[in-house]
Motif scaffolding. Sequence first.
Motif, short mmCIF file in Angstrom:
data_model
loop_
_atom_site.label_atom_id
_atom_site.label_comp_id
_atom_site.label_asym_id
_atom_site.label_seq_id
_atom_site.Cartn_x
_atom_site.Cartn_y
_atom_site.Cartn_z
N MET A 1 -58.65 -41.18 70.32
CA MET A 1 -58.00 -40.80 69.43
C MET A 1 -58.50 -39.84 68.24
SD MET A 1 -54.96 -40.66 67.86
CE MET A 1 -53.91 -42.14 68.52
N GLU A 2 -59.72 -40.22 68.04
CA GLU A 2 -60.57 -39.49 67.04
C GLU A 2 -61.12 -38.14 67.62
OE1 GLU A 2 -65.03 -40.06 64.69
OE2 GLU A 2 -64.15 -41.67 65.68
N GLY A 3 -61.36 -38.20 69.03
CA GLY A 3 -61.68 -37.07 69.46
C GLY A 3 -60.28 -35.86 69.60
N ASP A 4 -59.22 -36.37 69.81
CA ASP A 4 -58.05 -35.70 69.82
C ASP A 4 -57.71 -35.02 68.49
OD1 ASP A 4 -57.76 -36.02 72.44
OD2 ASP A 4 -56.39 -37.93 72.23
N CYS A 5 -57.96 -35.83 67.50
CA CYS A 5 -57.77 -35.45 66.13
C CYS A 5 -58.77 -34.39 65.62
CB CYS A 5 -57.92 -36.82 65.02
SG CYS A 5 -57.71 -36.18 63.29
N LEU A 6 -59.85 -34.53 66.09
CA LEU A 6 -60.97 -33.72 65.84
C LEU A 6 -60.70 -32.44 66.50
CD1 LEU A 6 -63.94 -33.25 64.45
CD2 LEU A 6 -64.83 -33.80 66.44
N SER A 7 -60.29 -32.67 67.45
CA SER A 7 -59.71 -31.09 68.39
C SER A 7 -58.63 -30.27 67.80
CB SER A 7 -59.51 -31.67 69.75
OG SER A 7 -59.06 -30.23 70.55
N CYS A 8 -57.62 -31.23 67.32
CA CYS A 8 -56.52 -30.78 66.50
C CYS A 8 -56.92 -29.77 65.48
CB CYS A 8 -55.63 -31.74 66.24
SG CYS A 8 -54.04 -31.16 65.47
N MET A 9 -57.88 -30.70 64.50
CA MET A 9 -58.34 -30.03 63.33
C MET A 9 -58.97 -28.64 63.66
SD MET A 9 -60.03 -32.08 60.31
CE MET A 9 -58.78 -33.41 60.58
N LYS A 10 -59.85 -28.67 64.72
CA LYS A 10 -60.63 -27.51 65.06
C LYS A 10 -59.64 -26.35 65.19
CE LYS A 10 -62.43 -27.24 68.98
NZ LYS A 10 -63.22 -27.20 70.31
N TYR A 11 -58.60 -26.52 66.04
CA TYR A 11 -57.66 -25.38 65.90
C TYR A 11 -56.96 -25.15 65.13
CZ TYR A 11 -59.05 -25.66 71.07
OH TYR A 11 -59.89 -25.77 72.26
N LEU A 12 -56.67 -26.02 64.25
CA LEU A 12 -55.79 -25.83 63.04
C LEU A 12 -56.54 -24.83 62.07
CD1 LEU A 12 -54.02 -29.20 62.15
CD2 LEU A 12 -53.00 -26.68 62.64
N MET A 13 -58.10 -25.37 62.16
CA MET A 13 -58.98 -24.46 61.15
C MET A 13 -59.10 -23.21 61.89
SD MET A 13 -61.59 -24.57 58.93
CE MET A 13 -63.09 -23.69 58.73
N PHE A 14 -59.17 -23.05 63.05
CA PHE A 14 -59.16 -21.49 63.67
C PHE A 14 -58.00 -20.72 63.40
CE2 PHE A 14 -57.86 -18.70 66.98
CZ PHE A 14 -59.17 -17.70 66.99
N LEU A 15 -56.63 -21.41 63.38
CA LEU A 15 -55.35 -21.05 62.84
C LEU A 15 -55.60 -20.44 61.25
CD1 LEU A 15 -52.55 -20.11 63.85
CD2 LEU A 15 -51.68 -22.24 63.26
N LEU A 242 -63.60 -31.43 59.36
CA LEU A 242 -64.34 -30.90 60.59
C LEU A 242 -65.70 -31.05 60.50
CD1 LEU A 242 -63.89 -29.92 63.36
CD2 LEU A 242 -63.92 -27.50 62.49
N PHE A 243 -66.20 -30.83 59.34
CA PHE A 243 -67.67 -30.96 59.15
C PHE A 243 -68.06 -32.42 59.32
CE2 PHE A 243 -71.13 -32.01 56.15
CZ PHE A 243 -72.10 -30.67 56.52
N ARG A 244 -67.44 -33.31 58.61
CA ARG A 244 -67.36 -34.68 58.67
C ARG A 244 -67.43 -35.29 59.75
NH1 ARG A 244 -65.21 -37.72 53.46
NH2 ARG A 244 -66.65 -39.50 54.38
N GLY A 245 -66.33 -34.60 60.75
CA GLY A 245 -66.08 -35.10 61.92
C GLY A 245 -67.44 -34.69 63.05
N ILE A 246 -67.67 -33.53 62.85
CA ILE A 246 -68.64 -33.44 64.03
C ILE A 246 -69.98 -34.18 63.85
CG2 ILE A 246 -70.40 -31.48 64.84
CD1 ILE A 246 -68.40 -29.46 63.46
#
Length: 247
Positions: A1-15, A242-246
């Motif tokens: 779940m945490e990995g999916d949330c991080l991945s979602c946040m990464k792409y939202l950050m990109f957007l 994203l910084f805290r999740g990496i």
Amino acid sequence: MEGDCLSCMKYLMFLFNFFIFLGGACLLGLGIWVIVDPTGFREIVAANPLLFTGAYIVLAMGAMLFLLGFLGCCGAIRENKCLLLFFFMFILLIFLAELSAAILAFIFRENLTREFFTKELKKHYQRNNDTDVFSSTWNSVMITFACCGVNGPEDFEAIPHLPHSSLEKMTPEACCQRELQSREGMFVNKEACLTGIERFQNRQGCYTVILNSFETYVYLAGALAIGVLAIELFAMIFAMCLFRGIQ
């Protein structure tokens, strides 16, 4: 779940950074247009350094947002903590600077009043002297928008005539009606206009005409500015998360 949330946040950050990139490109284009404006509108307010400096501020902000959007996209996709932290700090400074600029624009909004332009026109305008940039610019504006002065022909009552203008009584040639609204357009009746016959003159002031013409774009620019600030705010939030999740 945490990995999916991080991945979602990464792409939202990109957007979000992609939109910042586009917003920066728009501001950059706007700043360049004002500075190299072929119609010469900038010369009308050149007597006020605050207004002219604003164009360079918009240009600088656009360039920084353009660069930051690009860096933010790269930082999000590559999950680089150093780049994300740099992005967060830099965009925070830009956010605060834009907020300060908006407050200053509100405080000094009286510099764009009808009275300000009327005073500058009466002070600097030299009628048909096209060797003077200020006068030539005003003439171009009045011809293009089919208007006269800031408020109307009465603005020119206190402005002295050129020595060789024996025919001209009060109204400049630029206020005379033309068949085509350009410098090459033929006058409807130049002699009657210059002798004061109102039906051959453009009687409406340029302040009202231009304000009505650009009213839609002013609201659009304001909405765009609010949108850019909101996007920057969300981008900072996502960057820090994203910084805290990496790992």
